[in-house]
Design an enzyme around this catalytic site. Structure first.
Site, short mmCIF file in Angstrom:
data_model
loop_
_atom_site.label_atom_id
_atom_site.label_comp_id
_atom_site.label_asym_id
_atom_site.label_seq_id
_atom_site.Cartn_x
_atom_site.Cartn_y
_atom_site.Cartn_z
N ASP A 10 0.87 -1.18 0.00
CA ASP A 10 0.00 0.00 0.00
C ASP A 10 0.90 1.23 0.00
OD1 ASP A 10 -2.27 1.70 0.24
OD2 ASP A 10 -2.07 1.74 2.41
N SER A 11 0.30 2.38 -0.27
CA SER A 11 1.06 3.62 -0.20
C SER A 11 1.44 3.94 1.25
CB SER A 11 0.19 4.76 -0.73
OG SER A 11 -0.97 4.87 0.08
N TYR A 42 -0.37 8.54 -2.39
CA TYR A 42 -0.33 8.29 -3.84
C TYR A 42 -1.46 9.06 -4.54
CZ TYR A 42 2.73 4.06 -3.60
OH TYR A 42 3.75 3.17 -3.43
N GLY A 43 -2.52 9.32 -3.78
CA GLY A 43 -3.76 9.85 -4.36
C GLY A 43 -3.63 11.15 -5.13
N CYS A 73 -4.42 -1.11 -2.10
CA CYS A 73 -4.52 0.34 -2.26
C CYS A 73 -5.45 0.60 -3.44
CB CYS A 73 -3.13 0.90 -2.54
SG CYS A 73 -3.07 2.65 -2.90
N ASN A 74 -6.55 1.30 -3.20
CA ASN A 74 -7.50 1.59 -4.28
C ASN A 74 -6.83 2.44 -5.36
OD1 ASN A 74 -10.62 1.03 -3.25
ND2 ASN A 74 -9.17 1.30 -1.62
N CYS A 183 -10.85 3.77 0.09
CA CYS A 183 -9.41 3.90 0.34
C CYS A 183 -9.12 2.98 1.53
CB CYS A 183 -9.07 5.35 0.68
SG CYS A 183 -7.41 5.61 1.33
N HIS A 185 -7.05 3.11 3.83
CA HIS A 185 -6.80 3.78 5.11
C HIS A 185 -8.10 4.01 5.88
CE1 HIS A 185 -2.87 4.70 3.38
NE2 HIS A 185 -2.47 5.26 4.52
N1 DGL Z 1 -4.59 3.38 0.95
C1 DGL Z 1 -4.56 4.11 -0.29
C2 DGL Z 1 -5.82 3.81 -1.09
O1 DGL Z 1 -6.47 2.83 -0.84
C3 DGL Z 1 -4.29 5.54 0.00
C4 DGL Z 1 -3.91 6.29 -1.22
C5 DGL Z 1 -3.00 7.46 -1.02
O2 DGL Z 1 -1.87 7.25 -0.58
O3 DGL Z 1 -3.41 8.56 -1.34
O4 DGL Z 1 -6.16 4.52 -2.01
#
Ligand code: DGL
Length: 259
Positions: A10-11, A42-43, A73-74, A183, A185
């Site tokens: 995941d990010s 990452y978003g 991670c979505n 997401c 998180h």
């Molecule tokens: N957990 C990531 C997701 O599901 C977070 C993305 C991010 O880092 O912005 O999208």
């Protein structure tokens, strides 16, 4: 072969919400979790950058001999899983916002979705939404700032409560009865959200579905670890080990790794 670990990335720390579902359904499996918190979020990054980071994480998990990779991670799934599947031969499991079950079950014909900018603006998300939400009002909200607060250990802060209230109010005004957490998180926000939402609003995320899909794909590829033995559960972060450890209930060792 089947004793090889499942890789999860995941990010940041959010994908541990998915790891918990995986470990609960598949307790014999050895797992390696990578939290790329150094590059979170990452978003807000470009599709190209998200693909590059996803490749970097995948390469590391392959070096560690993973038999299957879960993109927990979505944002990375909706932007990079196609490239990952085209580039590597091992199976990948992705995660997407549970917009379909929400759209099928809503009675008020209004659903809210909270996700990152990268997920909401992806082609994959638009396709799923177009396919399943005809006649339904979808209130999309970018969860700007939420990932950063969780990554800095401010999950239960006043700042977080104010931000969430601000994001869900327009959804409540639109009379939603489902809130989709898009997401990985965000499942950590559920206790806060329960206190803020009226009782009839249901919260859904995709964690359980991902665990079931992982099980099905392992069976299909003859990769399920059926040996009953204590699994090796490894957690790596390229940032703060204590924040990640706290989200895991301080029950597992989290190691620092520079990647
Ligand atoms: N957990 C990531 C997701 O599901 C977070 C993305 C991010 O880092 O912005 O999208």
């Amino acid at each position: 072969m089947s004793k090889r670990p499942i890789g999860i990335f995941d990010s940041g720390v959010g994908g541990t919400s998915i790891w918990k579902e995986i470990h609960s359904l598949l307790p014999n499996e050895n797992t390696i979790y990578l939290a790329d918190s150094k590059h979170a979020p990452y978003g807000n990054k470009s599709k190209e950058r998200i693909i590059d980071l996803s490749i970097k994480n995948t390469e590391l998990l392959l070096q560690k001999d993973c038999k299957l990779i879960i993109v927990a991670c979505n944002t990375a799934t909706t932007n990079a899983i196609k490239t990952l599947r085209e580039t590597y031969t091992i199976p990948f499991i992705g995660i997407e916002p549970a917009i379909k079950p929400a759209a099928l079950q809503t009675k008020t014909k209004a659903v809210g979705i909270l996700a990152t900018k990268g997920t909401l603006s992806s082609d994959l998300f638009s396709k799923t939404t177009d396919l399943f939400t005809s006649g339904i009002c979808v209130i999309e909200q970018v969860g700007e700032g939420i990932v950063q607060l969780i990554e800095s250990g401010k999950l239960n802060s006043e700042e977080m409560k104010i931000l969430l209230q601000h994001y869900i109010q327009p959804m409540l005004n639109a009379n939603i009865d489902y809130l989709v957490l898009g997401c990985t998180h965000y499942p950590y926000l559920i206790p806060l959200l329960i206190n803020m939402l009226p009782k009839h609003v249901k919260i859904i995320d995709s964690g359980e579905a991902v665990a079931k899909q992982t099980q099905a794909v392992l069976v299909q590829h003859n990769l399920l670890n059926t040996k009953i033995a204590k699994p090796k559960l490894q957690f790596y972060t390229n940032s703060n080990t204590e924040i990640m450890s706290a989200l895991l209930g301080n029950s597992y060792t989290v190691e620092y790794l520079d990647f």
